[in-house]
Design an enzyme around this catalytic site. Sequence first.
Site, PDB file in Angstrom:
ATOM      1  N   ASP A 170      74.467  37.077  26.683  1.00  0.00           N
ATOM      2  CA  ASP A 170      75.593  37.709  27.342  1.00  0.00           C
ATOM      3  C   ASP A 170      75.916  39.045  26.217  1.00  0.00           C
ATOM      4  O   ASP A 170      76.405  39.991  26.836  1.00  0.00           O
ATOM      5  CB  ASP A 170      76.741  36.777  27.315  1.00  0.00           C
ATOM      6  CG  ASP A 170      76.935  36.042  26.222  1.00  0.00           C
ATOM      7  OD1 ASP A 170      76.266  36.012  25.320  1.00  0.00           O
ATOM      8  OD2 ASP A 170      78.103  35.316  26.456  1.00  0.00           O
TER       9      ASP A 170
ATOM     10  N   HIS B 211      85.082  27.656  29.233  1.00  0.00           N
ATOM     11  CA  HIS B 211      85.709  26.586  28.331  1.00  0.00           C
ATOM     12  C   HIS B 211      86.273  26.916  27.021  1.00  0.00           C
ATOM     13  O   HIS B 211      86.600  25.889  26.000  1.00  0.00           O
ATOM     14  CB  HIS B 211      84.844  25.375  28.397  1.00  0.00           C
ATOM     15  CG  HIS B 211      83.729  25.592  27.854  1.00  0.00           C
ATOM     16  ND1 HIS B 211      83.472  25.926  26.555  1.00  0.00           N
ATOM     17  CD2 HIS B 211      82.338  25.463  28.456  1.00  0.00           C
ATOM     18  CE1 HIS B 211      81.813  25.987  26.368  1.00  0.00           C
ATOM     19  NE2 HIS B 211      81.391  25.661  27.535  1.00  0.00           N
TER      20      HIS B 211
ATOM     21  N   ASP C 232      75.863  26.797  33.809  1.00  0.00           N
ATOM     22  CA  ASP C 232      75.600  25.325  34.638  1.00  0.00           C
ATOM     23  C   ASP C 232      76.955  24.524  34.462  1.00  0.00           C
ATOM     24  O   ASP C 232      76.868  23.422  35.039  1.00  0.00           O
ATOM     25  CB  ASP C 232      74.275  24.417  34.408  1.00  0.00           C
ATOM     26  CG  ASP C 232      74.234  24.034  32.971  1.00  0.00           C
ATOM     27  OD1 ASP C 232      75.156  24.674  32.069  1.00  0.00           O
ATOM     28  OD2 ASP C 232      73.244  23.704  32.391  1.00  0.00           O
ATOM     29  N   ASP C 233      77.998  24.793  33.590  1.00  0.00           N
ATOM     30  CA  ASP C 233      79.174  24.236  33.504  1.00  0.00           C
ATOM     31  C   ASP C 233      80.200  25.123  34.123  1.00  0.00           C
ATOM     32  O   ASP C 233      81.452  24.964  33.409  1.00  0.00           O
ATOM     33  CB  ASP C 233      79.347  23.787  31.970  1.00  0.00           C
ATOM     34  CG  ASP C 233      79.233  24.892  30.971  1.00  0.00           C
ATOM     35  OD1 ASP C 233      78.796  25.893  31.465  1.00  0.00           O
ATOM     36  OD2 ASP C 233      79.305  24.534  29.900  1.00  0.00           O
TER      37      ASP C 233
ATOM     38  N   ARG D  31      74.670  18.236  34.705  1.00  0.00           N
ATOM     39  CA  ARG D  31      75.761  19.513  35.124  1.00  0.00           C
ATOM     40  C   ARG D  31      75.271  20.109  36.537  1.00  0.00           C
ATOM     41  O   ARG D  31      76.038  20.245  37.110  1.00  0.00           O
ATOM     42  CB  ARG D  31      75.328  20.420  34.137  1.00  0.00           C
ATOM     43  CG  ARG D  31      75.758  20.048  32.861  1.00  0.00           C
ATOM     44  CD  ARG D  31      75.795  21.281  31.650  1.00  0.00           C
ATOM     45  NE  ARG D  31      76.259  20.887  30.200  1.00  0.00           N
ATOM     46  CZ  ARG D  31      76.227  21.941  29.601  1.00  0.00           C
ATOM     47  NH1 ARG D  31      76.078  23.105  29.744  1.00  0.00           N
ATOM     48  NH2 ARG D  31      76.899  21.633  28.422  1.00  0.00           N
TER      49      ARG D  31
HETATM   50  N1  UDP Z   1      71.475  26.025  27.735  1.00  0.00           N
HETATM   51  C1  UDP Z   1      69.962  26.079  27.797  1.00  0.00           C
HETATM   52  N2  UDP Z   1      69.084  25.961  26.907  1.00  0.00           N
HETATM   53  C2  UDP Z   1      69.660  25.106  25.937  1.00  0.00           C
HETATM   54  C3  UDP Z   1      70.931  24.733  25.999  1.00  0.00           C
HETATM   55  C4  UDP Z   1      71.795  25.351  26.746  1.00  0.00           C
HETATM   56  O1  UDP Z   1      69.521  27.117  28.764  1.00  0.00           O
HETATM   57  O2  UDP Z   1      69.040  24.356  25.194  1.00  0.00           O
HETATM   58  C5  UDP Z   1      72.203  26.562  28.772  1.00  0.00           C
HETATM   59  C6  UDP Z   1      73.180  25.683  29.394  1.00  0.00           C
HETATM   60  O3  UDP Z   1      72.354  25.257  30.530  1.00  0.00           O
HETATM   61  C7  UDP Z   1      74.206  26.506  29.734  1.00  0.00           C
HETATM   62  C8  UDP Z   1      74.381  27.686  28.691  1.00  0.00           C
HETATM   63  O4  UDP Z   1      73.162  27.633  28.289  1.00  0.00           O
HETATM   64  O5  UDP Z   1      74.220  27.178  30.932  1.00  0.00           O
HETATM   65  C9  UDP Z   1      75.425  27.376  27.515  1.00  0.00           C
HETATM   66  O6  UDP Z   1      75.296  25.996  27.098  1.00  0.00           O
HETATM   67  P1  UDP Z   1      76.352  25.233  26.800  1.00  0.00           P
HETATM   68  O7  UDP Z   1      77.460  25.049  27.713  1.00  0.00           O
HETATM   69  O8  UDP Z   1      75.718  23.797  26.481  1.00  0.00           O
HETATM   70  O9  UDP Z   1      76.927  25.655  25.421  1.00  0.00           O
HETATM   71  P2  UDP Z   1      78.188  26.913  25.380  1.00  0.00           P
HETATM   72  O10 UDP Z   1      77.346  28.098  24.634  1.00  0.00           O
HETATM   73  O11 UDP Z   1      78.976  27.095  26.596  1.00  0.00           O
HETATM   74  O12 UDP Z   1      78.892  26.147  23.953  1.00  0.00           O
HETATM   75 MN    MN Z   2      79.232  25.816  28.131  1.00  0.00          MN
END
Ligand code: UDP
Ligand code: MN
Length: 376
Positions: free
Chosen positions: A289, A313, A202-203, A129
Amino acid sequence: MRLSLRSAVKLTAFVVFILFANILLFAHYDELADAYRGKVGDSPSKVQVNNGGNQRPVEDGFKNIDFHRKQRSAKSIPEEVQKAVNAGGVTRNGVPDNRLLFKHRQHRRTELSDIFISVKTSKKYHESRVGVILKTWFTLVREQTYFFTDSEDKNFQDRTGGHMINTNCSSTHNRQALCCKMALEYDTFMDSNKRWFCHVDDDTYVNIPQLLKLLQGYNHTQDWYLGKPSLRHPIEIMDRDHPGQKLAYWFATGGAGFCISKGLALKMMPHASGGRLMTVGDKIRLPDDCTVGYIINYILKKDLTVIDGFHSHLEALWLIRSNDLLKQITFSYSQYSGKMNVVNVPGLSDQEDPTRFRSLHCYLFPTFRECKDISS
Ligand code: UDP
Ligand code: MN
């Protein structure tokens, strides 16, 4: 018409008085505007909707300013300012006062160097990422962007120009680990002396010129929480201070990115600095958040201003029309049961550029060296 000498003197004195009054009024324009905004910002928690790139310009409040409001003396001493900052911006009668905190503020336009951007990441995502971020939007904001991760990584430390911060937080996706990183992002911003704190995951692809344009439309010395909720309603949680009751508030989705003005960040200090953000997260038992939103919208009673140009996303990213791409501020990507949710942008193939971020970057900045051979 003939004027007597006496009338001419009177008229001149009157004109000089009017000129002088005007000069005084404009010299205090910002304080007047602050006074006005202060009143508006104190309304009960709600969201303000902001449609696309049409941000409300700072000057908008001008015509509605209450000119009869008594001006405070401009003689607050620097120690008072320091004390206010140390105490989390709590000043006269215990009320946070932006005018005290920013007595010495500069009246210049916000520039890129005024923005602090923090990217939350984890060791498992450095290559997959962070790699693409470094090749794209990071190149425009190297000085002010920091990656908050959970391990040492010499390779990425070099590639980010020493901008990888090992938080020593746990490398899991649970709320404690996430709040731990956010607490450090906040503290690092507070030490940075910048005007705006912008957080992204980071995405996320950040359209830097549009982010700057957005922030130039708001006054960093006032209280601004800019982002986009993913819920259509305020989040409802148990009120742990009043068992059996519920409370509700708005929060900006971390995955879409959000920005907080320095004025508001200062007011968050009693609840967020030195790791206190984690304590709040533990109390409400929600991720980072949601915790930020709780502090701002529920505790401090400051509105969330909805910015449509932030995209996580959780939205259908392929629906953003190509004509509108330039105006958006953040983008993301994800995969749901084998199907990619990505921005629809011409350029590289899906195999070469699965996130579409490299194609997007070249769509926005076609003159970049590495974009020359990208077909469109
Ligand atoms: N993240 C983290 N530790 C983890 C998994 C995710 O810090 O073990 C961070 C990841 O790098 C990103 C954010 O948490 O910045 C959200 O993670 P992800 O996009 O995988 O999941 P989402 O919550 O968007 O579905
Ligand atoms: Mn994400």
